[in-house]
Design an enzyme around this catalytic site. Structure first.
Site, mmCIF file in Angstrom:
data_model
loop_
_atom_site.group_PDB
_atom_site.id
_atom_site.type_symbol
_atom_site.label_atom_id
_atom_site.label_comp_id
_atom_site.label_asym_id
_atom_site.label_seq_id
_atom_site.Cartn_x
_atom_site.Cartn_y
_atom_site.Cartn_z
ATOM 1 C CD GLU A 69 -2.991 -0.673 -0.171
ATOM 2 O OE1 GLU A 69 -3.045 0.477 -0.619
ATOM 3 O OE2 GLU A 69 -3.619 -1.615 -0.697
ATOM 4 C CE1 TYR A 92 -6.749 3.793 -0.370
ATOM 5 C CE2 TYR A 92 -4.384 3.464 -0.078
ATOM 6 C CZ TYR A 92 -5.585 3.094 -0.647
ATOM 7 O OH TYR A 92 -5.633 2.012 -1.480
ATOM 8 C CG ASP A 124 -7.949 3.305 -4.927
ATOM 9 O OD1 ASP A 124 -9.151 3.312 -5.274
ATOM 10 O OD2 ASP A 124 -7.161 2.407 -5.277
ATOM 11 C CB CYS A 148 -15.064 0.867 -13.649
ATOM 12 S SG CYS A 148 -16.077 2.345 -13.666
ATOM 13 C CB CYS A 163 -20.387 -0.640 -19.454
ATOM 14 S SG CYS A 163 -19.699 0.976 -19.021
ATOM 15 C CB CYS A 219 -19.441 -3.597 -15.480
ATOM 16 S SG CYS A 219 -19.486 -2.903 -13.816
ATOM 17 C CB CYS A 263 -23.802 1.377 -13.591
ATOM 18 S SG CYS A 263 -22.703 2.767 -13.919
HETATM 19 S S1 SF4 Z 1 -21.314 -0.138 -15.763
HETATM 20 FE FE1 SF4 Z 1 -20.820 1.614 -14.497
HETATM 21 S S2 SF4 Z 1 -19.506 0.809 -12.876
HETATM 22 FE FE2 SF4 Z 1 -19.591 -0.719 -14.509
HETATM 23 S S3 SF4 Z 1 -17.817 -0.278 -15.836
HETATM 24 FE FE3 SF4 Z 1 -19.569 0.813 -16.681
HETATM 25 S S4 SF4 Z 1 -19.442 2.840 -15.750
HETATM 26 FE FE4 SF4 Z 1 -18.168 1.501 -14.513
#
Ligand code: SF4
Length: 348
Positions: free
Chosen positions: A45, A128, A146, A198, A205, A208, A214
């Site tokens: 870290e 952090y 972060d 992301c 996306c 994701c 989202c």
């Molecule tokens: S769906 Fe939303 S959280 Fe997922 S990669 Fe796309 S922008 Fe990022």
């Protein structure tokens, strides 16, 4: 109505997609009861602050091979640690690493405190790092935020307030999602999502696990987020580096004061860095100015370093610095800007 994001969806994704890291205990090993080593998590870290995973990996391997425990690191010579850190940048981190290792070894019997508050009481550990180590090493449900996490939260909630103003609200959003179960894996999962799916440009996306909840995906705004206030332009400072070589091959070097930029690192004697550096060589010699400058960008300014070189006889005493003879001099012990100056001199 859009469903809310859940930590479990992300943990399921992490179980299948966790990145392999030299310091990480992956989800399969965690399930078998393997615990992360707080020393390795803490070191990773500290190294990862302002630095990429790719840049950190080899330094992490070198440090942990040479100093396998916090007690070993605490007993290391300052100069050896600074030399091993050379090239990784932000050298205050190396000095703080040593201070912290010594506090753990001397005041805590070589055992890291296992709470955020306990970790925060150590020198050189800020909010952090304390939260990250408490979560990842000790599975405390701390909120770790972060740049990756900020980006994911801003997109998940379609938050358009620019950074850094948005930090508190993004932290609240991250805290609301932090689970009581497997908080360490969750913290790493959000970081992995930000680093691999992301991403800042062109988020993937389609892959994701949080696409359905989202808000930015739904609004088509993902690529614009997070918004950021415009950065100030960096000023340019000028300086002179003096590279003197004795006829036996020894180089004239100077350790920089502990406080300040490149503090505690070995470097070439030089001028101050400003608008009009004073020509003040560290030894009497026929100085030759190289046609090219060493250029380097620090966090707050660009530096253009004029490089001067000279060959000096054996009996000439320096005004500043010390000659370091060849077996003891290794260019890899120098911070990057000093190494750039060395490379120019060597090539000339
Ligand atoms: S769906 Fe939303 S959280 Fe997922 S990669 Fe796309 S922008 Fe990022």
């Amino acid at each position: 109505m859009r469903e809310s994001a859940s930590a479990q969806e992300l943990l399921d994704w992490y179980d299948r997609n966790a990145r392999r890291m030299p310091w990480r205990v992956g989800p399969d090993a965690r399930r078998l009861g393997v615990r992360p080593d707080p020393y390795r998590i803490w070191m990773s870290e500290v190294m990862l602050q302002q630095t990429t995973v790719a840049a950190v990996k080899s330094y992490f391997e070198t440090f942990t091979a040479r100093w396998p425990t916090v007690v070993d690191l605490a007993a290391a010579e300052d100069a050896d640690v600074m030399a091993a850190w050379a090239g990784l940048g932000y050298y205050a981190r190396a000095r703080n690493l040593l201070k912290c290792a010594r506090a753990v070894a001397n005041d805590h019997g070589g055992v890291f405190p296992d709470t955020r508050e306990g970790l925060l009481s150590l020198p050189g550990i800020g909010p952090y790092t304390a939260a990250a180590v408490a979560a990842i090493a000790f599975d405390r449900p701390e909120t770790v935020v972060d740049g990756n996490v900020e980006r994911v939260m801003a997109r998940l909630h379609d938050e358009h307030t620019p950074l850094p103003t948005a930090k508190p609200v993004l932290t609240e959003m991250a805290a609301a999602l932090t689970p009581q179960e497997r908080p360490g894996d969750y913290a790493q999962a959000v970081m992995d999502l930000g680093a691999t799916i992301c991403t800042p440009r062109k988020p993937a996306c389609g892959l994701c696990p949080w696409r359905k909840p989202c808000a930015a995906w739904e609004a088509g705004t993902a690529a614009e987020l997070p918004r950021k206030l415009p950065k100030k332009r960096k000023p340019t400072r000028l300086g002179i580096a003096y590279l003197a070589r004795r006829v036996d091959g020894a180089w004239l070097l100077e350790r920089r004061p502990d406080k300040g930029l490149l503090g505690g690192m070995l470097g070439w004697p030089g001028s101050d860095w400003g608008d009009a550096p004073q020509d003040d060589p560290p030894i009497r010699a026929e100085w030759r100015e190289l046609p090219a400058e060493a250029r380097h960008t620090f966090t707050h300014f660009h530096l253009r370093l004029t490089v001067k070189t000279a060959l000096v006889p054996m009996d000439r005493a320096p005004i500043r610095g010390d000659f370091v003879e060849l077996p003891d001099f290794s260019p890899s012990d120098l911070p990057t800007v000093m190494r750039k100056a060395f490379d120019l001199a060597k090539d000339s």
